[in-house]
Design a protein around this motif. Structure first.
Motif, PDB file in Angstrom:
ATOM      1  N   LYS A 121       0.656  -1.255   0.001  1.00 29.01           N
ATOM      2  CA  LYS A 121       0.131  -0.006  -0.128  1.00 29.01           C
ATOM      3  C   LYS A 121       0.871   1.073   0.133  1.00 29.01           C
ATOM      4  O   LYS A 121       1.732   1.331   0.892  1.00 29.01           O
ATOM      5  CB  LYS A 121      -1.045   0.013   1.232  1.00 29.01           C
ATOM      6  N   LEU A 122       0.769   1.961  -1.165  1.00 29.59           N
ATOM      7  CA  LEU A 122       1.855   2.983  -1.168  1.00 29.59           C
ATOM      8  C   LEU A 122       1.190   4.548  -0.818  1.00 29.59           C
ATOM      9  O   LEU A 122       0.022   4.771  -1.375  1.00 29.59           O
ATOM     10  CB  LEU A 122       2.389   2.987  -2.632  1.00 29.59           C
ATOM     11  N   PRO A 123       2.155   5.609  -0.665  1.00 25.87           N
ATOM     12  CA  PRO A 123       1.715   6.712  -0.361  1.00 25.87           C
ATOM     13  C   PRO A 123       1.837   7.520  -1.729  1.00 25.87           C
ATOM     14  O   PRO A 123       2.486   8.535  -1.811  1.00 25.87           O
ATOM     15  CB  PRO A 123       2.850   7.494   0.783  1.00 25.87           C
ATOM     16  N   LEU A 124       0.703   6.961  -2.715  1.00 31.47           N
ATOM     17  CA  LEU A 124       1.016   7.755  -4.101  1.00 31.47           C
ATOM     18  C   LEU A 124      -0.250   7.924  -4.670  1.00 31.47           C
ATOM     19  O   LEU A 124      -1.549   6.950  -4.104  1.00 31.47           O
ATOM     20  CB  LEU A 124       1.552   6.809  -5.087  1.00 31.47           C
ATOM     21  N   ASP A 150       9.051  17.651   2.433  1.00 38.85           N
ATOM     22  CA  ASP A 150       7.905  18.797   1.928  1.00 38.85           C
ATOM     23  C   ASP A 150       8.654  20.017   1.141  1.00 38.85           C
ATOM     24  O   ASP A 150       8.429  20.749   1.934  1.00 38.85           O
ATOM     25  CB  ASP A 150       6.949  18.817   3.002  1.00 38.85           C
ATOM     26  N   GLY A 187       1.864  19.710   2.647  1.00 36.47           N
ATOM     27  CA  GLY A 187       1.086  18.540   3.471  1.00 36.47           C
ATOM     28  C   GLY A 187       0.628  17.459   2.458  1.00 36.47           C
ATOM     29  O   GLY A 187       1.041  17.634   1.366  1.00 36.47           O
ATOM     30  N   PRO A 188       0.161  16.584   3.252  1.00 39.09           N
ATOM     31  CA  PRO A 188      -0.023  15.345   2.435  1.00 39.09           C
ATOM     32  C   PRO A 188      -1.097  15.271   1.614  1.00 39.09           C
ATOM     33  O   PRO A 188      -2.078  14.950   1.915  1.00 39.09           O
ATOM     34  CB  PRO A 188      -0.475  14.389   3.766  1.00 39.09           C
ATOM     35  N   GLN A 189      -1.097  16.275   0.560  1.00 37.73           N
ATOM     36  CA  GLN A 189      -2.220  16.125  -0.346  1.00 37.73           C
ATOM     37  C   GLN A 189      -1.505  16.143  -1.752  1.00 37.73           C
ATOM     38  O   GLN A 189      -0.937  17.397  -2.053  1.00 37.73           O
ATOM     39  CB  GLN A 189      -2.967  17.402  -0.286  1.00 37.73           C
ATOM     40  N   PHE A 229       7.297   8.730   6.350  1.00 35.51           N
ATOM     41  CA  PHE A 229       5.784   9.348   6.640  1.00 35.51           C
ATOM     42  C   PHE A 229       5.612   8.792   7.856  1.00 35.51           C
ATOM     43  O   PHE A 229       4.853   9.559   8.628  1.00 35.51           O
ATOM     44  CB  PHE A 229       4.901   8.987   5.519  1.00 35.51           C
ATOM     45  N   ALA A 230       5.566   7.417   8.249  1.00 33.68           N
ATOM     46  CA  ALA A 230       5.317   6.933   9.655  1.00 33.68           C
ATOM     47  C   ALA A 230       6.316   7.504  10.595  1.00 33.68           C
ATOM     48  O   ALA A 230       5.754   7.691  11.749  1.00 33.68           O
ATOM     49  CB  ALA A 230       5.494   5.276   9.428  1.00 33.68           C
ATOM     50  N   ARG A 231       7.349   7.875  10.410  1.00 32.89           N
ATOM     51  CA  ARG A 231       8.290   8.480  11.366  1.00 32.89           C
ATOM     52  C   ARG A 231       8.198   9.947  11.578  1.00 32.89           C
ATOM     53  O   ARG A 231       8.878  10.655  12.476  1.00 32.89           O
ATOM     54  CB  ARG A 231       9.888   7.700  10.911  1.00 32.89           C
ATOM     55  N   GLY A 232       7.787  10.718  10.752  1.00 27.12           N
ATOM     56  CA  GLY A 232       7.498  11.983  10.874  1.00 27.12           C
ATOM     57  C   GLY A 232       8.603  12.706  10.236  1.00 27.12           C
ATOM     58  O   GLY A 232       8.924  13.873  10.639  1.00 27.12           O
ATOM     59  N   TYR A 233       9.289  12.281   8.940  1.00 30.43           N
ATOM     60  CA  TYR A 233      10.340  12.970   8.284  1.00 30.43           C
ATOM     61  C   TYR A 233       9.888  13.313   6.766  1.00 30.43           C
ATOM     62  O   TYR A 233      10.992  12.834   5.915  1.00 30.43           O
ATOM     63  CB  TYR A 233      11.482  12.218   8.429  1.00 30.43           C
ATOM     64  N   ALA A 234       9.059  13.819   6.619  1.00 31.32           N
ATOM     65  CA  ALA A 234       8.403  13.899   5.251  1.00 31.32           C
ATOM     66  C   ALA A 234       9.359  14.903   4.526  1.00 31.32           C
ATOM     67  O   ALA A 234       9.996  15.842   5.467  1.00 31.32           O
ATOM     68  CB  ALA A 234       7.107  14.659   5.321  1.00 31.32           C
ATOM     69  N   MET A 238       3.062  11.960  -1.224  1.00 29.82           N
ATOM     70  CA  MET A 238       2.355  12.726  -0.313  1.00 29.82           C
ATOM     71  C   MET A 238       3.242  13.817   0.347  1.00 29.82           C
ATOM     72  O   MET A 238       2.654  14.784   0.728  1.00 29.82           O
ATOM     73  CB  MET A 238       2.140  11.697   0.879  1.00 29.82           C
TER      74      MET A 238
END
Lengths: 985, 416, 92
Positions: free
Chosen positions: B249-252, B405, B410-412, B398-403, B342
């Motif tokens: 499952k990917l963040p895409l 960006d 943000g995640p959109q 993403f899970a660790r909080g190191y986006a 994301m």
């Protein structure tokens, strides 16, 4: 070749002579001519040079598929490079220049490339120019670039205007030839809203060059009659000079109308071009078919043309392409053209038919060479003869024009723009339109129906059926009567063997048959690879003539059917469209909307300098006489606010009224800090997070009554916050009883800040606004003296005693005037966003310079606002992630230059003293910086790794980009009045 | 066949009949040490570096269409390393350095043209953000210049200095940045990989990923089952679909980005110019066409075609920046399907399945990343260890909080 | 889809009036849900090829979030319903 105007015939109006110039040479044509027909009539055969080998080239076609006859039209700022002479409507005063030649069209030095052609085959550049490495940038690339392109763009401001318009219809008919006209007529009579668009300046399509009669009249007269009836129908819109360039989702079509590209001096009251977006319930493509060129040795010599084009020039324009025209054909159409020319009195020297036998009738006395092949052509810059090979024997046939007729390809471009691929038809020996469903159908020659009677019937019947589908009743009508027609069959002939010189496939890009062979040898046999490797089909004509032959040649070499090779992808634009037309009016100051505050005029009155802020114009500072720099004005404004009082327009802040029994709960979930128990009459600073835990926006929340809140956002995020609230209310929590609306434009809002603020403001209101009666963070509706309903907030973005006063927008200017009047005795000044920025910087307050979307509340020193007690709010859960709570995150700090004369600039990075600059050693960055007139030196806000533990440390403020380096001391971000004594005075 | 001045002359004199295919058309073997899914720029460069730099030569690249039919063949050809966030800057500069030696390395002229990329700024705030970016670049050792308005006027006189809605105040210039011939990059890597023994198998669609005991054993394809020791996904645009075959499952989100080219013109635009009042970017190809684009259409899409409204908006931005474009005619539009991640940054990482590797999420940045993406992915596959310059680009960020960006949006995905 | 959307409140409107938010099949987890559930909600997308549900915000119209069901390959739109209706149904 000697082309000339026939003594009579054609649709050009011989009573209206038009003068024009080509390469400076004055020439004459007639109204109704295209530039190409007029050039031919003047025996101007050589019109351009090809891209790579600079070979002399002449007119090939009589329409938008033209690869060679590209000219620059107009001059100066009105230059239109790469214009196809074949689609330009002649007008008086037209000036055209040939392209890609130096020093002249007749003598072009670039033609030397032809001698080097063995070294310049397809893809040669990928294999070379690499040694030595440095020379690519310094020598090879510049040389290649100089050779690039055909026409020259002026890149100066275009004086003309453009516009865009929507149109809606039941049926869009694309193409005004026999099929299109009949379709429009049947649909129009049935009452459909019909739009008929045709790229030509005269409706009629192939009827205009047709030799047969229809309903007993000449074909052009028949077309004229139908057009006249269509014009009389109110539900029919005729758009000539309009090219439908794209088919988009939901049956929306893009079209460009050349409103006045055909006049020397365009009227300022009309756009030059207009882009139509046509939303059509149904559409019919009646886009005709394209005759195929033949690929034989020397097929690019000026004088070699499409046979049908020679016919069009003779019948429609009354121009003969030569005194002695030969026809090279693989089917019946070549004979038809020959008969038409002969009937016009043009000498046809021979018909070379690639087929061993055929029943087609040649004009009397014209020699037919069956199983014949042209292997070379003679002449220099114009054709003088052809070398015909038959059964191993070669023969020179004299002629000064040659028509090529290699069969027909339906024009299915638009039908293939939305993913469906054209389908190979063995019967048609061509790629046909795919079935794309009911909304778009293809009729006439575009549907592979090549007889005139068939086109008329196909158009009429299909339109009648479509009308019925839409619930309209089309009355039956007899079809127009045509003459008996010849069989339009042909044999596919992709390549004529035995070429004695280059046999071109793509004329403009100089791709010849051998290039395709080389591509195949090197593994580029896939049609997309062959295109990309050889550039075949990538010229300004997008391979309208060449693609089919390239596919056929590849198929032949690979030993497969053209079906297996397939086509490259059809994409917009059918023919090129100008930037200007597509941009319309959205340019220069109209590129985006402009928003002006209700206090704009007030600010202007006080001499404001304005600055862009998103769509807004905001007052930046208010220069006074004697102030030489913006800094002087800003320093004065800041000091005056700190010492006396100032008025600043903050109307651009986003403002949202929130209502409902659940309004408090709603806001409590939106903000990371507590909002549920905000008392009526109070304001609170609020911080909104995104769901990923980073700060989204900040602002104030004021509770005006139990179920009415007033929320402000930053100027930049006003729209985004409103949308976010919509999302939360509608999608996340649809059961909360809350409603809200934007009131950003309804309120004029002004900050009155400074120690004298209360004294000034008290003059406008009766209510007591003393510290006791209206303490810090008070917020309530309040009538001004005179009865204007206002709202007053005791909030401050400067650290001073301050109020924000909101009044209905229409009263803004009057109230601001009154405040200035009331403040006169207290030395009130207007101050702008620059001073506002210095004031907030001195006080360590934050803007989106700090909240850049990567900052947590704790990073910003606002960790205490994060209410862990609340069960849920946007951003709560993911805020707990390791990366958002790590000790080495960059935290907000203040910076003071150690040497007080030095400045600090935003965007600089931070380094530990003595450390080498590197990504690993990077300690942070400066978000805001400026000169503090109060402190008398520069100050800055910055984000520094573990910054709050490092007050007192010296860091290097490193701005290598501007060669600027300063040592600064890390300090608390609040520079002025850390105890808030002034704020709460 | 090595390309040299000698080989060109020799072949020209023999009618160019002796050139050999630039890569073979092999039948798939039953098993490879590494299978790479996706014969675009990234898949091919991964194969090339695996074979050349990491000694892994029993490699296949599987491509469902023709080689280079994805985004390597439908982009605006820009290469640059001018990022603001260190995690990106280090990676893209590594890529830039590989670009600079690529032609010699591949013996293939990809026509790298270091003509300079300039990003315009229109406000003080935007200037400050570019200064921050420029200093990030310098931190990485990458030279950048801030060009002020007066200097810019001399450098690029045809910008809209006098009537722009948002005044053009200056720009951030990276001189080493520029363009490259996109198709040639795919072909050059394919030829290079092929010469090192890699099997490039076109028209071979992966339809399933076979797993046994939690590890991948091979792939089902339109040409049958092919076994592998390690499986590497480089199918940007379709990553979610390929990943789904292994329950990833990917963040895409897949989005369509349009690009455009004008009719060929004599040289008139010498740099890559990026408009700061919108998202528009433009350069001129060596063939003369102006190549340009702007933002994505905005809705998720797997169709390689865009909509008219976005196209019109792109033209509006173009004319706003360069008024003289008004009369230039646009020849062709195309659309590329991109993995929008994301945070707007790419992903090169292992997955929860031991021998399955992931390269995706290239957003707007895929073409310029081609060399580094392949190199770092090859490093990861061969050594099971993240290359140092790709450390910020791991999947668990993403899970660790190191986006990472870059846009701060943000995640959109459609905001990046 | 890419050209026109039939808004249940405003009728057929052009795409430019809308802002596209993204996947409309996501359901915000309970505050107490696991880290993984939250991660998946915020960061993971099904990204289907074919039918998909997407939130389109009619920014320049009724300002309602519509749930638009459409095809990501053909761009055909199957339906557009008000987001609240869809959200209430999802909660049920």
């Amino acid at each position: 070749m000697t082309a000339y105007r026939l003594s009579s015939g054609g649709l050009a109006d011989r009573s209206k002579a038009l003068s024009f110039t080509f390469d400076g040479r004055p020439l004459r044509g007639f109204a109704g001519d295209t530039l190409a027909s007029a050039l031919l009539a003047n025996d101007q055969l050589l019109v351009g040079r090809s891209f790579k080998y600079h070979r002399p080239r002449g007119i090939v076609s009589a329409g938008p598929s033209e690869p060679n006859a590209l000219v620059t039209l107009g001059s100066g700022v009105r230059s239109d490079p790469n214009t196809k002479a074949t689609v330009v409507e002649l007008y008086a005063g037209l000036t055209a220049k040939s392209q890609n030649r130096w020093p002249s069209l007749g003598f072009d030095v670039g033609a030397v490339n032809g001698l080097l052609s063995p070294f310049l085959g397809a893809g040669f550049y990928y294999k070379t120019f690499m040694w030595p490495r440095q020379l690519w940038e310094k020598l090879y690339e510049p040389v290649i670039r100089r050779a690039a392109g055909l026409g020259r763009a002026v890149l100066e401001r275009d004086p003309e205007s453009y516009e865009k318009s929507w149109a809606f219809c039941d049926l869009l008919v694309v193409g005004g030839g026999p099929a299109g006209l009949m379709a429009a007529l049947m649909a129009g009579r049935a009452g459909l809203r019909v739009i008929l668009a045709d790229e030509d300046f005269r409706l009629g399509g192939s009827l205009l060059s047709e030799t047969e009669t229809v309903d007993g009249a000449s074909a052009p007269a028949f077309a004229e009659r139908i057009v006249a009836e269509l014009q009389s129908l109110e539900n029919v819109t005729l758009l000539s000079r309009t090219t439908v360039f794209g088919w988009y989702d939901d049956n929306v079509f893009g079209a460009v109308e050349r409103v006045q590209k055909h006049v020397a001096e365009p009227s300022a009251k009309l756009p030059t071009e207009r882009v139509w977006r046509i939303a059509a319930k149904r559409a019919l493509l009646a886009t005709g078919a394209e005759e195929r060129p033949l690929v034989f040795g020397g097929n690019d010599r000026p004088g070699v043309m499409m046979a049908g084009a020679i016919g069009t020039y003779a019948h429609r324009h009354g121009v003969s392409a030569g005194k002695s025209v030969a026809i090279f054909t693989s089917g019946s159409s070549g004979y038809r053209t020959a008969r038409g020319l002969s009937a016009k009195g043009v000498t046809v020297s021979a018909i070379i038919d690639s087929r061993p036998e055929a029943s087609d009738a040649a004009p009397d006395g014209v020699r037919v060479i069956r199983s014949g092949a042209i292997v070379d052509t003679k002449g220099r810059q114009r054709l003088s003869g052809i070398v015909v090979e038959r059964s191993g024997f070669e023969e020179l046939v004299a002629c000064d024009a040659l028509g090529m007729s290699g069969g027909w390809s339906p024009v299915v471009h638009l039908a293939c723009q939305r993913g469906a691929r054209p389908v190979w038809s063995d019967a048609l020996k061509a790629f046909a339109a795919p079935d794309v469903g009911d909304t778009l159908r293809v009729v006439g020659a575009a549907n592979g129906v090549y007889t005139l009677a068939g086109c008329l019937r196909d158009g009429a019947e299909t339109a009648t059926a479509m009308a019925a589908e839409l619930g309209f009743n089309a009355a039956a009508a007899p079809l127009p009567v045509t003459e008996t027609e010849a069989d339009p069959s042909f044999a596919a002939l992709w390549y004529v063997p035995g070429a004695k010189s280059k046999a071109f496939v793509d004329f403009q890009n100089d791709v010849h048959a051998k290039d395709l062979g080389l591509a195949l040898r090197e593994g580029f046999g896939h049609v997309e690879h062959a295109k990309r490797y050889t550039t075949s089909g990538m010229a300004t004509d997008q391979g309208k003539l060449s693609n089919i032959n390239a596919v056929g040649i590849l198929a032949g070499m690979r030993g497969v059917s053209p079906a297996e090779v397939g086509t490259t992808t059809f994409r917009p634009f059918y023919t090129p469209v100008s930037f200007g037309a597509l941009a319309g009016t959205a340019r220069d100051s109209h590129a985006t909307p402009t928003r002006k505050s209700p206090l704009h005029e007030w600010a202007k009155k006080h001499g404001a300098t304005f600055v862009d802020s998103g769509l807004w114009f905001r007052s930046a500072w208010f220069p006074r006489a004697g102030e030489k720099t913006w800094r002087e004005s800003v320093d004065r404004e800041v000091l005056n606010v700190r010492a006396n009082v100032g008025l600043c327009d903050v109307s651009t802040l986003g403002k949202i009224e929130v209502f409902g029994p659940d309004a408090a709960e709603f806001l409590n979930r939106l903000y990371c800090n507590a909002m549920l128990k905000l008392p009526v009459g109070k304001a609170r600073y609020g911080l909104m997070l995104r769901e990923d835990g980073f700060v989204f926006d900040d602002g104030t929340v004021s509770r005006l009554s139990d179920d009415h809140f007033f929320v402000t956002t930053t100027t930049a995020m006003a729209g985004a916050v409103m949308s976010h609230m919509d999302y939360c209310a509608q999608v996340l929590w649809p059961d909360l009883k809350v409603r809200f609306c934007s009131s950003s434009d309804q309120w004029a809002q002004m900050a009155i800040a400074g120690p004298k603020a209360r004294e000034v403001l008290q003059q406008l209101v009766d209510e007591d606004i003393s510290e006791t009666a209206f303490p810090f963070l008070s917020a309530r509706a309040m009538a001004l003296r005179g009865g204007i309903n206002a709202r007053l907030f005791r909030i401050s973005f400067s650290g001073e005693l301050a109020f924000e006063l909101a009044v209905p927008a229409g009263y803004g200017e009057a109230v601001a005037d009154q405040i200035m009047e009331a403040g006169r005795a207290h030395n009130v000044c207007a101050y702008g966003v620059e001073a506002l920025n210095v004031l907030r910087l001195e006080k360590g307050l934050l803007t989106h310079a700090e909240f850049d979307g990567r900052v947590t509340p704790d990073d910003a020193g606002l960790g205490r606002m994060f209410s862990a007690q609340k069960p849920d709010f946007i951003g709560k859960h993911l805020s707990a992630r390791y990366g958002l709570t790590a000790a080495d995150r960059m935290q907000l700090v203040g910076l003071k230059p150690v040497d007080k004369d030095k400045d600090i600039r935003a965007g600089a990075h931070l380094l530990k003293e003595g450390m080498k600059p590197s990504t690993l050693n990077d300690q942070g960055w400066v978000s805001s910086a400026g000169y503090s007139p109060v402190l008398g030196h520069h100050i800055a806000l910055a984000f520094l790794k573990s910054g709050r533990e490092r007050y007192g440390e010296k860091v290097v403020v490193w701005d290598k980009l501007r060669d600027h380096e300063v040592i600064a001391e890390v300090c608390d971000p609040v520079f002025v009045d850390p105890q808030n004594t002034k704020l709460k005075a | 066949m090595r390309y040299s001045a000698f080989s060109i002359v020799r072949n020209a004199l023999s009618g160019n009949l002796n050139w050999k295919p630039q890569w073979r058309q092999p039948q798939p073997k039953s098993h490879y040490d590494v299978i790479i899914v996706g014969g675009g720029g990234h898949g091919l460069s991964t194969a090339y570096y695996l074979a050349k730099e990491f000694g892994v030569k029993n490699v296949a690249v599987l491509e469902k269409g023709y080689l280079g039919s994805g985004n390597v063949g439908r982009n605006t050809t820009i290469v640059r390393s001018n990022y603001m966030l260190p995690g990106n800057e280090s990676f893209y500069e590594f890529s830039m350095k590989l670009w600079e030696g690529l032609e010699q390395d591949l013996n293939y002229n990809v026509m790298l043209s270091q003509r300079g990329v300039i990003m315009l700024y229109h406000s003080d705030a935007q200037r400050d953000a570019y200064v921050r970016r420029g200093n990030t670049m310098w931190m990485e050792g990458v030279s950048a210049e801030l060009i002020e308005r007066e200097q810019l006027k001399k450098m690029i006189p045809f910008l809209n200095y006098d009537h722009a809605r948002y005044p053009i105040l200056g720009g951030l210039l990276q001189r080493r940045a520029g363009t490259a011939r996109h198709d040639a990059v795919a072909w050059g890597y394919a030829r290079g990989a092929d010469q090192h023994g890699v099997d490039i198998i076109e028209h071979c669609e992966v339809t399933g990923i076979r797993r046994e005991n939690g590890v991948v054993t091979g792939v089902e394809t339109s040409k049958g089952f092919i076994g592998c020791g390690k499986l590497a996904l480089a199918a940007a645009g379709n990553s979610s679909r390929v990943g789904e075959m292994a329950d990833l499952k990917l963040p895409l989100e897949s989005h369509v980005l349009q690009a455009f080219v004008t009719e060929g013109l004599k040289p008139c635009i010498d740099h890559v110019i990026v408009y700061g009042g919108g998202h528009f970017y433009i350069s001129q190809s060596d063939k003369g066409g102006l190549v340009f684009g702007a933002e994505i259409d905005g809705y998720s899409s797997y169709a390689q075609r865009g909509n008219l409204a976005t196209a019109e908006h792109v033209m509006e931005e173009g004319v706003s920046m360069i008024p003289g474009l008004s009369r230039v005619r646009v020849l062709r539009a195309w659309g590329g399907v991109m993995d929008m991640s994301m945070d707007g940054s790419p992903i090169i990482d292992r997955t929860s399945i031991d021998n399955l590797y992931l390269n995706c999420g290239w957003c707007y940045g895929g073409f310029k990343a081609t060399p580094a993406s392949g190199y770092c992915f090859a490093h990861l596959i061969a050594r099971n260890d993240t290359h140092p310059v790709a450390r910020a680009l791991r999947l668990d960020r993403f899970a660790r909080g190191y986006a990472v960006d870059e846009a701060g949006a943000g995640p959109q995905p459609n905001l990046h | 889809m890419a050209s026109l959307i039939t808004c249940p409140h405003c009728g057929v409107r052009p795409k430019e009036e809308f802002a596209i938010r993204g996947d409309a099949s996501l359901i915000r987890p309970a505050p107490t849900a696991s880290d993984e559930a939250w991660h998946d909600y915020v960061y993971v997308r099904a990204n289907p090829r074919g039918r998909t549900l997407e939130h389109w915000h009619h920014v320049a119209g009724c300002r309602r979030f519509l749930v638009v069901e459409r095809d990501t390959v053909t761009h055909e739109v199957y339906s557009a319903v008000d987001g609240v209706v869809a959200a209430r149904e999802a909660q049920r």
